[in-house]
Design an enzyme around this catalytic site. Structure first.
Site, PDB file in Angstrom:
ATOM      1  N   GLU A 192      -9.300 -20.850  -1.784  1.00 46.66           N
ATOM      2  CA  GLU A 192      -9.298 -20.393  -3.177  1.00 46.66           C
ATOM      3  C   GLU A 192      -8.139 -21.049  -3.924  1.00 46.66           C
ATOM      4  O   GLU A 192      -7.282 -20.402  -4.509  1.00 46.66           O
ATOM      5  CB  GLU A 192      -9.234 -18.862  -3.252  1.00 46.66           C
ATOM      6  CG  GLU A 192     -10.393 -18.157  -2.610  1.00 46.66           C
ATOM      7  CD  GLU A 192     -11.750 -18.527  -3.228  1.00 46.66           C
ATOM      8  OE1 GLU A 192     -11.773 -19.118  -4.330  1.00 46.66           O
ATOM      9  OE2 GLU A 192     -12.784 -18.253  -2.608  1.00 46.66           O
ATOM     10  N   ASP A 216      -9.328 -15.303 -43.431  1.00 42.68           N
ATOM     11  CA  ASP A 216      -8.731 -15.215 -42.088  1.00 42.68           C
ATOM     12  C   ASP A 216      -7.399 -15.943 -42.171  1.00 42.68           C
ATOM     13  O   ASP A 216      -7.364 -17.173 -42.241  1.00 42.68           O
ATOM     14  CB  ASP A 216      -9.659 -15.853 -41.054  1.00 42.68           C
ATOM     15  CG  ASP A 216      -9.110 -15.707 -39.631  1.00 42.68           C
ATOM     16  OD1 ASP A 216      -8.082 -15.028 -39.459  1.00 42.68           O
ATOM     17  OD2 ASP A 216      -9.702 -16.298 -38.707  1.00 42.68           O
TER      18      ASP A 216
END
Length: 302
Positions: free
Chosen positions: A163, A288
């Site tokens: 992993e 925004d």
């Protein structure tokens, strides 16, 4: 006194006979009999010492961890000097016993060498009885403890990062390598992982960079013999493919399908024709406000 000497001689002969039998058993092992055809070229590459680093990204059921565990056990068992050892890493120690430790145990049993290896869980390790060579397991919860780690004799010929993408980054990995391969010139490093979703993830970027000493092999469950996976595994994979193709590509095919910047991954960018725009009943407008490097923008939505 004479009887004692004869007993010692008999014990030495028995020990030599046992070692000879063990050696014959090990030499007759053929790893290629136990790995999927897709990994045969990888096995041959390892045997010829063609590369030092092996990057093995892949999806679920791709056989990458099984292949690496077989290569490590076989390599150590066939080194009669006992100077070849292995160290196996995961990000956290708590995940090792049910994953890589069990995987090595499976490899030992698969190769028919259970009688020649001795396992221990505190500390977690395997020892090859004929030579004393070791397979050591370490979590990287505290990498500073690695500065003093070394096998009883010899060097770490095999290093396995299971992993790999769970690790914090390239600098961290390099620091670990500097601690475990000191004094050893002949080493092999395996990096196995399921590629993270984002193409920009450090591990995905890392293995895509050119390195003449590295070989990268991407695999999926489709490269495995069907009978190795079982009907239930195949069914679940095909079911996911039908209901969620993107998840299937990521989980089973091992593909990095995201850019890492998506907030709404299901969004579609297209031109809205006037005929469709005229049917929109509620229009919202607003600002925004940008922050740092982001610009201020006017938003009109429906």
């Amino acid at each position: 006194m004479r009887g004692t000497l004869q007993q010692r001689i008999a014990a030495l002969k028995a020990d030599r006979q046992k070692r000879a039998e063990s050696r014959a058993l090990v030499e007759n092992i053929c790893v290629s009999d136990h790995i999927a055809p897709v990994y045969i070229s990888l096995h041959e590459d390892i045997q010829s010492n063609a590369h030092k680093y092996y990057n093995l990204p892949g999806g679920r059921g791709s056989g990458k961890s099984s292949t690496v565990s077989l290569e490590i056990v076989d390599g150590i068992s066939k080194d009669s000097t006992g100077m070849s050892n292995a160290i196996i890493f995961r990000r956290t120690a708590a995940t090792m016993r049910e994953s890589v430790y069990s995987q090595i145990m499976w490899a030992i049993d698969t190769l028919g060498l259970s009688g020649l290896w001795r396992g221990c869980v505190r500390p977690m390790s395997f020892t090859y009885i004929p030579t004393g060579a070791q397979i050591i397991f370490r979590g990287l919860d505290d990498s500073t403890k690695l500065k003093s780690i070394k096998p009883k004799r010899g060097t770490f010929k095999y290093v396995w990062f299971e992993e790999f993408s769970e690790l914090p980054g390239e600098n961290f990995t390099r620091s670990v390598m500097q601690s475990v391969v000191r004094g050893g010139k002949d080493f092999v490093v395996f990096r196995t992982f399921n590629p993270p979703l984002s193409k920009n993830n450090w591990a995905n970027v890392f293995v895509s960079q050119y390195d003449p000493r590295a070989l990268t092999l991407h695999t999926s469950y489709l490269d495995m013999p069907t009978e190795w996976l079982g009907e239930d595994f195949i069914y679940e994979a095909e079911r996911l493919k039908a209901v969620n193709p993107r998840a299937y590509e990521h989980e089973y095919m091992g593909e990095a399908i995201g850019s890492g910047g998506e907030v709404f991954p299901n969004i579609t960018v297209r031109e809205i024709p006037d005929s469709e725009a005229q049917q929109l009943q509620y229009i919202y407008c607003g600002i925004d406000f940008g922050f740092a490097v982001y610009p201020v923008c006017f938003v009109r939505a429906a």
